[in-house]
Design an enzyme around this catalytic site. Structure first.
Site, PDB file in Angstrom:
ATOM      1  N   HIS A  32     -13.611 -50.247  39.532  1.00 21.89           N
ATOM      2  CA  HIS A  32     -14.895 -49.554  39.362  1.00 21.89           C
ATOM      3  C   HIS A  32     -15.554 -49.315  40.723  1.00 21.89           C
ATOM      4  O   HIS A  32     -16.009 -48.204  41.023  1.00 21.89           O
ATOM      5  CB  HIS A  32     -15.802 -50.389  38.463  1.00 21.89           C
ATOM      6  CG  HIS A  32     -17.161 -49.789  38.254  1.00 21.89           C
ATOM      7  ND1 HIS A  32     -17.488 -49.043  37.150  1.00 21.89           N
ATOM      8  CD2 HIS A  32     -18.284 -49.825  39.018  1.00 21.89           C
ATOM      9  CE1 HIS A  32     -18.747 -48.645  37.236  1.00 21.89           C
ATOM     10  NE2 HIS A  32     -19.253 -49.115  38.367  1.00 21.89           N
ATOM     11  N   HIS A  36     -16.448 -45.816  43.125  1.00 26.46           N
ATOM     12  CA  HIS A  36     -17.658 -45.457  43.874  1.00 26.46           C
ATOM     13  C   HIS A  36     -17.316 -45.127  45.323  1.00 26.46           C
ATOM     14  O   HIS A  36     -17.858 -44.180  45.909  1.00 26.46           O
ATOM     15  CB  HIS A  36     -18.663 -46.602  43.841  1.00 26.46           C
ATOM     16  CG  HIS A  36     -19.402 -46.712  42.543  1.00 26.46           C
ATOM     17  ND1 HIS A  36     -20.023 -45.633  41.936  1.00 26.46           N
ATOM     18  CD2 HIS A  36     -19.625 -47.775  41.722  1.00 26.46           C
ATOM     19  CE1 HIS A  36     -20.587 -46.031  40.807  1.00 26.46           C
ATOM     20  NE2 HIS A  36     -20.359 -47.331  40.657  1.00 26.46           N
ATOM     21  N   HIS A  42     -21.558 -42.871  38.152  1.00 25.23           N
ATOM     22  CA  HIS A  42     -21.459 -43.491  36.840  1.00 25.23           C
ATOM     23  C   HIS A  42     -21.253 -42.436  35.765  1.00 25.23           C
ATOM     24  O   HIS A  42     -21.735 -41.311  35.864  1.00 25.23           O
ATOM     25  CB  HIS A  42     -22.720 -44.303  36.531  1.00 25.23           C
ATOM     26  CG  HIS A  42     -22.728 -45.644  37.184  1.00 25.23           C
ATOM     27  ND1 HIS A  42     -23.885 -46.296  37.538  1.00 25.23           N
ATOM     28  CD2 HIS A  42     -21.707 -46.466  37.560  1.00 25.23           C
ATOM     29  CE1 HIS A  42     -23.586 -47.458  38.097  1.00 25.23           C
ATOM     30  NE2 HIS A  42     -22.266 -47.586  38.127  1.00 25.23           N
TER      31      HIS A  42
END
Length: 314
Positions: A32, A36, A42
């Site tokens: 995750h 980024h 998101h």
């Protein structure tokens, strides 16, 4: 990672109860955060890796939304699938040095290729179109989209045969057929919808395509057929007999939707398409006709779409 594990947990909106009862995968957390680092934001889709709240998945695989996001940033995968070499005993002989200069190695890139060559006169006469793909107001002018072309109509009111423009020249990467278009009055970003996907243009910079379910629309929705925006960052999205209210800043549908078009906009066709805002009036089109409605939901005129295009002899 910046800020350490505590910042990661805060970012993923975890609670003490979740921490005590759920297993944590270092791989999922790192993946995750790596997303980024690569530039992904998101996602609103719960099964996506980039969804802001952590969820343990035993047999993890990337969601299509994650794949589309990274392909948008870096382009799709090119070349054949890699194959695993078979183990075998091989006798090698030294090859003579080649006198040919090897080709230069270049990195993979995402190339936008226009499907239309210009100049060229379109086969579609806008003054004879029985149904436009999309109609919207952009920077004070009405835009009429059909197949690969668009036409504009200024507010001057002079009768003229509209001049055609190539969609791909101004907005590259868009598909041939669009379903609805609107401009955000606050940010001046332009949204294009086609099927179950949408694109967002800021000048010549584009984000997309992205699935409409990312905005909170149902995954079963096949297309968005109209839009009515306001100056408070909200836009109504129409499909079939229903509509939804989208919060543009939050990029999600407000609670309490969908609502029925017939209930809140009485007097317009239930199967209207090309719903748009123009000069503080709502327009609902069906075929070559339009129903004009005031902001108080009163129909005050029914006319021909060609009138808005300022076609001659209309």
């Amino acid at each position: 990672m910046d800020g350490g594990v505590e910042e990661v947990l805060d970012d993923w909106a975890t609670t003490a109860e979740v921490i005590e009862t759920a297993s944590y995968s270092l791989f999922l957390v790192a993946a995750h955060e790596f997303g980024h680092a690569l530039g992904l934001e998101h996602s609103n889709i719960q099964d996506a890796l980039m969804y802001p709240m952590y969820k343990y998945i035993a047999d993890f695989s990337l969601h299509q939304d994650d794949i589309e996001g990274i392909q948008y940033l870096y382009g799709p995968k090119n070349g054949p699938e890699p194959t695993t070499p078979k183990s075998s005993t091989t006798t090698y002989t030294q090859k003579p040095k080649s006198t040919t200069t090897p080709p230069k190695t270049t990195s993979a890139s995402f190339t936008i290729t226009s499907s239309v060559s210009m100049p060229g006169k379109p086969s579609v006469d806008p003054c004879e179109v029985d149904k436009f793909d999309a109609i919207t107001e952009i920077q004070g002018k009405l835009y009429f989209f059909k197949d690969r072309y668009y036409w504009t109509s200024s507010s001057g009111g002079n009768k003229h045969h509209p001049v055609s423009f190539n969609v791909s020249k101004r907005w590259p990467t868009l598909p041939t057929k669009l379903d609805t278009v609107f401009e955000d009055p606050l940010t001046k970003k332009i949204y294009f919808f086609a099927g179950n996907r949408f694109w967002m243009f800021t000048g010549q910079k584009v984000m997309g395509p992205r699935r409409i379910e990312k905005l909170g629309l149902p995954s079963s929705l096949k297309k968005v057929e109209g839009s009515l925006q306001n100056e408070k960052g909200k836009v109504l999205l129409f499909s079939g007999e229903d509509y939804w209210r989208l919060d543009l800043k939050a990029q999600r549908i407000d609670e309490g939707y969908p609502s029925h078009t017939e209930t809140d906009f009485p007097g317009v066709p239930k199967d209207a398409h090309d719903v748009f805002l123009y000069k503080r009036h709502y327009y609902f089109c069906r075929d070559i006709f339009y129903w004009r409605m005031t902001t108080k939901q009163k129909v005050n005129k029914v006319g021909y779409v060609f009138e808005l295009l300022n076609c001659p002899n209309v």
